[in-house]
Write an enzyme that holds these catalytic residues in place. Structure first.
Site, PDB file in Angstrom:
ATOM      1  N   ASP A  50       0.848  -1.208   0.000  1.00  0.00           N
ATOM      2  CA  ASP A  50       0.000   0.000   0.000  1.00  0.00           C
ATOM      3  C   ASP A  50       0.874   1.246   0.000  1.00  0.00           C
ATOM      4  O   ASP A  50       0.654   2.195  -0.755  1.00  0.00           O
ATOM      5  CB  ASP A  50      -0.893   0.047   1.255  1.00  0.00           C
ATOM      6  CG  ASP A  50      -1.986  -1.006   1.274  1.00  0.00           C
ATOM      7  OD1 ASP A  50      -3.088  -0.709   0.811  1.00  0.00           O
ATOM      8  OD2 ASP A  50      -1.729  -2.116   1.762  1.00  0.00           O
ATOM      9  N   GLU A  73      -5.314   7.270  -0.653  1.00  0.00           N
ATOM     10  CA  GLU A  73      -6.078   6.733   0.482  1.00  0.00           C
ATOM     11  C   GLU A  73      -5.259   6.709   1.768  1.00  0.00           C
ATOM     12  O   GLU A  73      -5.767   6.979   2.851  1.00  0.00           O
ATOM     13  CB  GLU A  73      -6.555   5.305   0.187  1.00  0.00           C
ATOM     14  CG  GLU A  73      -7.437   4.796   1.317  1.00  0.00           C
ATOM     15  CD  GLU A  73      -7.758   3.312   1.214  1.00  0.00           C
ATOM     16  OE1 GLU A  73      -8.811   2.931   1.736  1.00  0.00           O
ATOM     17  OE2 GLU A  73      -6.975   2.549   0.652  1.00  0.00           O
ATOM     18  N   ASP A 116      -6.345   4.606  -4.871  1.00  0.00           N
ATOM     19  CA  ASP A 116      -6.400   3.541  -3.868  1.00  0.00           C
ATOM     20  C   ASP A 116      -5.291   2.567  -4.257  1.00  0.00           C
ATOM     21  O   ASP A 116      -5.434   1.803  -5.216  1.00  0.00           O
ATOM     22  CB  ASP A 116      -7.759   2.836  -3.845  1.00  0.00           C
ATOM     23  CG  ASP A 116      -7.898   1.894  -2.644  1.00  0.00           C
ATOM     24  OD1 ASP A 116      -6.848   1.516  -2.075  1.00  0.00           O
ATOM     25  OD2 ASP A 116      -9.033   1.537  -2.294  1.00  0.00           O
ATOM     26  N   LEU A 118      -3.881  -0.136  -3.091  1.00  0.00           N
ATOM     27  CA  LEU A 118      -4.073  -1.584  -3.054  1.00  0.00           C
ATOM     28  C   LEU A 118      -5.449  -1.847  -2.465  1.00  0.00           C
ATOM     29  O   LEU A 118      -5.637  -1.813  -1.266  1.00  0.00           O
ATOM     30  CB  LEU A 118      -2.966  -2.258  -2.213  1.00  0.00           C
ATOM     31  CG  LEU A 118      -2.757  -3.757  -2.496  1.00  0.00           C
ATOM     32  CD1 LEU A 118      -1.340  -4.161  -2.126  1.00  0.00           C
ATOM     33  CD2 LEU A 118      -3.743  -4.590  -1.710  1.00  0.00           C
ATOM     34  N   ASP A 119      -6.406  -2.032  -3.357  1.00  0.00           N
ATOM     35  CA  ASP A 119      -7.784  -2.255  -2.931  1.00  0.00           C
ATOM     36  C   ASP A 119      -7.973  -3.756  -2.712  1.00  0.00           C
ATOM     37  O   ASP A 119      -7.626  -4.556  -3.575  1.00  0.00           O
ATOM     38  CB  ASP A 119      -8.729  -1.744  -4.021  1.00  0.00           C
ATOM     39  CG  ASP A 119     -10.172  -1.742  -3.570  1.00  0.00           C
ATOM     40  OD1 ASP A 119     -10.415  -1.332  -2.427  1.00  0.00           O
ATOM     41  OD2 ASP A 119     -11.039  -2.146  -4.347  1.00  0.00           O
ATOM     42  N   THR A 121      -6.893  -5.028   0.528  1.00  0.00           N
ATOM     43  CA  THR A 121      -5.689  -5.297   1.335  1.00  0.00           C
ATOM     44  C   THR A 121      -5.867  -6.533   2.215  1.00  0.00           C
ATOM     45  O   THR A 121      -4.973  -7.370   2.319  1.00  0.00           O
ATOM     46  CB  THR A 121      -5.344  -4.082   2.227  1.00  0.00           C
ATOM     47  OG1 THR A 121      -5.150  -2.939   1.383  1.00  0.00           O
ATOM     48  CG2 THR A 121      -4.071  -4.316   3.022  1.00  0.00           C
ATOM     49  N   HIS A 197     -16.144  -6.484   5.076  1.00  0.00           N
ATOM     50  CA  HIS A 197     -16.737  -5.347   5.800  1.00  0.00           C
ATOM     51  C   HIS A 197     -18.257  -5.500   5.927  1.00  0.00           C
ATOM     52  O   HIS A 197     -18.993  -4.524   5.849  1.00  0.00           O
ATOM     53  CB  HIS A 197     -16.404  -4.024   5.102  1.00  0.00           C
ATOM     54  CG  HIS A 197     -14.942  -3.726   5.043  1.00  0.00           C
ATOM     55  ND1 HIS A 197     -14.237  -3.251   6.124  1.00  0.00           N
ATOM     56  CD2 HIS A 197     -14.052  -3.852   4.038  1.00  0.00           C
ATOM     57  CE1 HIS A 197     -12.965  -3.086   5.773  1.00  0.00           C
ATOM     58  NE2 HIS A 197     -12.826  -3.456   4.520  1.00  0.00           N
ATOM     59  N   GLY A 219     -12.479  -5.949  -2.296  1.00  0.00           N
ATOM     60  CA  GLY A 219     -11.998  -4.941  -3.229  1.00  0.00           C
ATOM     61  C   GLY A 219     -13.073  -4.391  -4.138  1.00  0.00           C
ATOM     62  O   GLY A 219     -13.799  -5.135  -4.787  1.00  0.00           O
ATOM     63  N   LYS A 223     -14.987  -6.172  -7.522  1.00  0.00           N
ATOM     64  CA  LYS A 223     -16.435  -6.397  -7.589  1.00  0.00           C
ATOM     65  C   LYS A 223     -16.941  -6.151  -9.005  1.00  0.00           C
ATOM     66  O   LYS A 223     -17.803  -6.860  -9.514  1.00  0.00           O
ATOM     67  CB  LYS A 223     -17.166  -5.493  -6.601  1.00  0.00           C
ATOM     68  CG  LYS A 223     -17.016  -5.930  -5.157  1.00  0.00           C
ATOM     69  CD  LYS A 223     -17.792  -5.016  -4.224  1.00  0.00           C
ATOM     70  CE  LYS A 223     -17.645  -5.436  -2.768  1.00  0.00           C
ATOM     71  NZ  LYS A 223     -16.272  -5.405  -2.268  1.00  0.00           N
TER      72      LYS A 223
END
Length: 224
Positions: A50, A73, A116, A118-119, A121, A197, A219, A223
């Site tokens: 990141d 980010e 971003d 590293l989406d 992570t 999440h 990520g 998606k």
């Protein structure tokens, strides 16, 4: 021949910068030390990848386009960035394409680039490598108008001779390139949602949508 419009030059540079970032991501993973830091908890992580990728993307684009606002980010100190993290090249194919007329007059100071580095992570730290993406978004007048998604590990399970990684890019009014579009199955209601999440509210919303199938992946870029 007129020189390419600013927007196309930014996208062409972002493409090459994202490819460099993918190499950094893979190098950190293969070196074996991810340098993980917890930010707001065990599901909100930051790795060495990141940090290095954000420095590489932001510094590379800032050198070429010093008046563009660049927002990353990660909260990182603005130290001198090592020269080996800087990418100066651009994608010639993108420069050959005509810029949509409504964006030809954009000035540098009118663009905002969102990064971003590293989406996905959490998934990266768990070895779910196909979830990982590098995201560079370009906004004008408060709206997203172009962007680049790099998947550093695209095809990583396809065998030793497969091409690893891919870069997808797009401009509003022009289209998206670098992938084969697959239509969703007719008559099916499929919801793609967060893997790491989730919450009661998220699950209530999914139930309310009455889906035939739910896919949970890490990520935002993945998606799509």
């Amino acid at each position: 021949m007129a020189s390419p419009a600013l927007l196309m030059r930014v996208v062409a540079s972002a493409y090459s910068v994202a490819e460099k970032a993918a190499t950094i991501v893979r190098n950190v993973m293969s070196a074996g030390d991810l340098g993980i830091i917890e930010k707001a908890g065990p599901n909100d992580l930051q790795t060495k990848a990141d940090r290095l990728v954000q420095m590489s993307i932001c510094a590379s684009l800032a050198r070429k386009f010093p008046k563009v606002t660049i927002i990353g980010e990660e909260d990182l100190p603005a130290d001198d960035v090592a020269e080996d993290l800087i990418e100066y090249s651009h994608c010639e194919e993108i420069l050959k394409k005509p810029c949509p007329a409504q964006y030809t007059g954009i000035k540098e100071e009118e663009l905002v680039i969102w990064v971003d580095p590293l989406d996905g992570t959490k998934e990266y730290t768990e070895g779910l490598l196909d979830h990982v993406t590098i995201l560079i978004g370009i906004a004008y007048g408060g709206k997203a108008i172009a962007g680049v998604i790099n998947q550093p590990y695209y095809n990583y399970e396809a065998g030793a001779n497969s091409v690893l990684g891919r870069t997808i890019w797009g401009v509003l009014g022009m289209g998206a390139f670098g992938f084969q579009l697959t239509e969703a199955p007719a008559g099916k209601h499929i919801v793609v949602t967060t893997r790491s999440h989730s919450s009661a509210l998220v699950n209530e919303c999914i139930t309310a949508l009455n889906p035939d199938h739910v896919i949970r992946v890490g990520g935002a870029g993945n998606k799509v």
